[in-house]
Design a protein around this motif. Structure first.
Motif, PDB file in Angstrom:
ATOM      1  N   GLN A  19       6.774  -7.681   4.005  1.00 38.11           N
ATOM      2  CA  GLN A  19       7.687  -7.351   2.911  1.00 38.11           C
ATOM      3  C   GLN A  19       6.932  -7.264   1.584  1.00 38.11           C
ATOM      4  O   GLN A  19       7.118  -6.320   0.817  1.00 38.11           O
ATOM      5  CB  GLN A  19       8.792  -8.405   2.802  1.00 38.11           C
ATOM      6  N   PHE A  20       6.076  -8.229   1.351  1.00 38.45           N
ATOM      7  CA  PHE A  20       5.325  -8.281   0.100  1.00 38.45           C
ATOM      8  C   PHE A  20       4.385  -7.086  -0.023  1.00 38.45           C
ATOM      9  O   PHE A  20       4.360  -6.396  -1.054  1.00 38.45           O
ATOM     10  CB  PHE A  20       4.554  -9.593   0.041  1.00 38.45           C
ATOM     11  N   PHE A  21       3.606  -6.824   1.008  1.00 34.23           N
ATOM     12  CA  PHE A  21       2.656  -5.712   0.952  1.00 34.23           C
ATOM     13  C   PHE A  21       3.375  -4.368   0.823  1.00 34.23           C
ATOM     14  O   PHE A  21       2.881  -3.458   0.142  1.00 34.23           O
ATOM     15  CB  PHE A  21       1.752  -5.715   2.178  1.00 34.23           C
ATOM     16  N   GLN A  22       4.529  -4.225   1.447  1.00 37.12           N
ATOM     17  CA  GLN A  22       5.277  -2.979   1.314  1.00 37.12           C
ATOM     18  C   GLN A  22       5.764  -2.774  -0.112  1.00 37.12           C
ATOM     19  O   GLN A  22       5.754  -1.653  -0.619  1.00 37.12           O
ATOM     20  CB  GLN A  22       6.449  -2.973   2.292  1.00 37.12           C
ATOM     21  N   LEU A  23       6.211  -3.851  -0.765  1.00 35.89           N
ATOM     22  CA  LEU A  23       6.654  -3.735  -2.154  1.00 35.89           C
ATOM     23  C   LEU A  23       5.520  -3.255  -3.053  1.00 35.89           C
ATOM     24  O   LEU A  23       5.734  -2.461  -3.965  1.00 35.89           O
ATOM     25  CB  LEU A  23       7.165  -5.090  -2.658  1.00 35.89           C
ATOM     26  N   LEU A  24       4.309  -3.738  -2.805  1.00 37.92           N
ATOM     27  CA  LEU A  24       3.189  -3.449  -3.697  1.00 37.92           C
ATOM     28  C   LEU A  24       2.411  -2.184  -3.334  1.00 37.92           C
ATOM     29  O   LEU A  24       1.735  -1.620  -4.206  1.00 37.92           O
ATOM     30  CB  LEU A  24       2.219  -4.637  -3.733  1.00 37.92           C
ATOM     31  N   PHE A  25       2.515  -1.731  -2.071  1.00 33.81           N
ATOM     32  CA  PHE A  25       1.604  -0.660  -1.656  1.00 33.81           C
ATOM     33  C   PHE A  25       2.241   0.519  -0.934  1.00 33.81           C
ATOM     34  O   PHE A  25       1.565   1.538  -0.737  1.00 33.81           O
ATOM     35  CB  PHE A  25       0.509  -1.243  -0.762  1.00 33.81           C
ATOM     36  N   ALA A  26       3.496   0.425  -0.523  1.00 31.41           N
ATOM     37  CA  ALA A  26       4.101   1.508   0.262  1.00 31.41           C
ATOM     38  C   ALA A  26       4.061   2.818  -0.519  1.00 31.41           C
ATOM     39  O   ALA A  26       4.395   2.873  -1.705  1.00 31.41           O
ATOM     40  CB  ALA A  26       5.534   1.154   0.630  1.00 31.41           C
ATOM     41  N   GLY A  27       3.627   3.874   0.156  1.00 35.47           N
ATOM     42  CA  GLY A  27       3.601   5.204  -0.448  1.00 35.47           C
ATOM     43  C   GLY A  27       2.335   5.536  -1.206  1.00 35.47           C
ATOM     44  O   GLY A  27       2.185   6.667  -1.690  1.00 35.47           O
ATOM     45  N   LEU A  28       1.411   4.605  -1.320  1.00 31.03           N
ATOM     46  CA  LEU A  28       0.157   4.870  -2.014  1.00 31.03           C
ATOM     47  C   LEU A  28      -0.903   5.381  -1.040  1.00 31.03           C
ATOM     48  O   LEU A  28      -0.865   5.087   0.154  1.00 31.03           O
ATOM     49  CB  LEU A  28      -0.355   3.607  -2.701  1.00 31.03           C
ATOM     50  N   ASP A  29      -1.859   6.116  -1.553  1.00 31.24           N
ATOM     51  CA  ASP A  29      -3.002   6.571  -0.770  1.00 31.24           C
ATOM     52  C   ASP A  29      -4.204   5.715  -1.138  1.00 31.24           C
ATOM     53  O   ASP A  29      -4.545   5.595  -2.317  1.00 31.24           O
ATOM     54  CB  ASP A  29      -3.311   8.042  -1.061  1.00 31.24           C
ATOM     55  N   GLY A  30      -4.833   5.133  -0.138  1.00 34.33           N
ATOM     56  CA  GLY A  30      -5.991   4.293  -0.385  1.00 34.33           C
ATOM     57  C   GLY A  30      -5.999   3.111   0.562  1.00 34.33           C
ATOM     58  O   GLY A  30      -5.340   3.139   1.614  1.00 34.33           O
ATOM     59  N   PHE A  31      -6.729   2.073   0.181  1.00 35.98           N
ATOM     60  CA  PHE A  31      -6.931   0.941   1.070  1.00 35.98           C
ATOM     61  C   PHE A  31      -6.643  -0.371   0.344  1.00 35.98           C
ATOM     62  O   PHE A  31      -7.015  -0.554  -0.818  1.00 35.98           O
ATOM     63  CB  PHE A  31      -8.367   0.931   1.605  1.00 35.98           C
ATOM     64  N   VAL A  32      -5.970  -1.268   1.066  1.00 36.72           N
ATOM     65  CA  VAL A  32      -5.701  -2.606   0.560  1.00 36.72           C
ATOM     66  C   VAL A  32      -6.866  -3.493   0.960  1.00 36.72           C
ATOM     67  O   VAL A  32      -7.195  -3.617   2.148  1.00 36.72           O
ATOM     68  CB  VAL A  32      -4.388  -3.163   1.136  1.00 36.72           C
ATOM     69  N   GLU A  33      -7.493  -4.093  -0.030  1.00 36.46           N
ATOM     70  CA  GLU A  33      -8.608  -5.004   0.246  1.00 36.46           C
ATOM     71  C   GLU A  33      -8.077  -6.414   0.471  1.00 36.46           C
ATOM     72  O   GLU A  33      -7.301  -6.933  -0.336  1.00 36.46           O
ATOM     73  CB  GLU A  33      -9.594  -5.023  -0.923  1.00 36.46           C
TER      74      GLU A  33
END
Length: 323
Positions: A19-33
């Motif tokens: 849930q947390f990662f989706q709030l911060l990153f959903a729909g973006l292009d790139g990589f979560v470190e």
């Protein structure tokens, strides 16, 4: 805590993290470190390990967190708040975009969080996501549109972060666009110095999240303007800064409040600090200053009162101009 273990509210840790990662990153292009680090390693030490999750495959993130947690027990786990453009690179020139602005409130307890937000003058812009970091709070403001982190975008994001940080009196060291913070449903392991001071390991918790609470970036124009002025953004926004001289007398309104305000009296006269997350002299100062500010005392009177009361309880005085 592993990703399969229960988190707050009985929810599996993996569900909270997703849930947390989706709030911060959903729909973006790139990589979560995602990275892990030993709490007792020096700042320039090599990281224990890193993982890179495609922002289009966020369902893989909780499993990556679980693997790193299991492989490196007792280490702190962090994530990059802005997505990276490519795997293996995390400098400012390697950032792609961000959905959020953020502030790190280190050493802030739950009661003080509400007081700081109330006193900050955010004008109807409360944070969208609140995380208990195990030693304070991480506040996130979700944006309606992601901010692209080219050179101009990085400067704008960092200015907004600094402006919001000044408003709530947060940690200015955490305003940079490359910042790593703690995801929920992990564990905060204190370093040796903190352990010797009595800190123990604590769960990082998702306190609240409102996905509908999103803001246009232009709504933070005043915070951005302040954040672009270093002399303004690096001093506390609320009570605390006082560049004038001081005659050493307790302001009349502070003296009157000391007689009628039970919580203030307990803090100043009785020395109560057990309820504070940060029980240092600075933590007491911040708690007292917040109470005085909520009662309408101007910054210079708050600074005078804190300086005098610090002296009376035998604390080390701060230099003139900043209590």
């Amino acid at each position: 805590m592993r990703s399969s273990e229960p988190a707050e509210g009985g929810r599996p840790a993996a569900d909270v993290q997703l849930q947390f990662f989706q709030l911060l990153f959903a729909g973006l292009d790139g990589f979560v470190e995602i990275r892990v680090k030993d709490p007792d390693s020096p700042p320039d030490a090599r990281l224990a390990a890193r993982a890179w999750i495609d922002a289009g495959e966020l369902e893989r993130a909780p499993a990556a967190v679980g693997r790193l947690t299991a492989k490196y027990p007792g280490t702190n786990l962090y994530f990059g708040v802005a997505v990276r453009a490519a795997r293996g690179r995390a400098s400012k020139s390697d950032l792609a975009a961000a959905w959020v602005s953020w502030v790190d409130l280190d050493g802030c307890g739950e009661a003080e969080l509400g007081e700081r937000l109330a006193a900050a003058g955010l004008d109807g812009h409360p944070p969208s996501v609140v995380i208990w970091s195990g030693g304070g709070f991480h506040l996130y403001w979700l944006l309606r549109e992601p901010i692209r982190l080219d050179e101009e975008g990085v400067a704008r994001l960092e200015a907004i972060n600094r402006g919001l940080c000044a408003a709530v009196r947060g940690d200015f060291r955490a305003c940079d666009a490359t910042r790593i913070l703690r995801p929920p449903a992990t564990v905060n392991y204190p370093d040796r110095k903190k352990r010797e001071a009595g800190r123990v390991e604590a769960e990082v918790r998702l306190v609240s999240a409102d996905p509908e609470r999103r803001y246009a970036i232009d709504e933070f124009a005043l915070h951005e303007e302040r954040g672009r002025k270093p002399e303004e953004s690096t001093r506390p926004a609320g009570p605390g800064y006082d560049a004038r001289s001081w005659d050493g007398e307790l302001p009349e309104r502070a003296a009157a409040l000391l007689e009628t305000h039970a919580r203030l009296r307990a803090r100043v006269v009785d020395g109560l600090r057990d309820d504070l997350q940060d029980q240092s002299d600075s933590g007491v100062d911040m708690s007292v200053a917040t109470m005085l500010a909520m009662e309408g005392l101007p910054a210079e009177e708050v600074g005078d009162a804190c300086q005098l009361w610090r002296r009376e309880r035998g604390g080390r005085e701060k230099h003139q101009g900043y209590w």
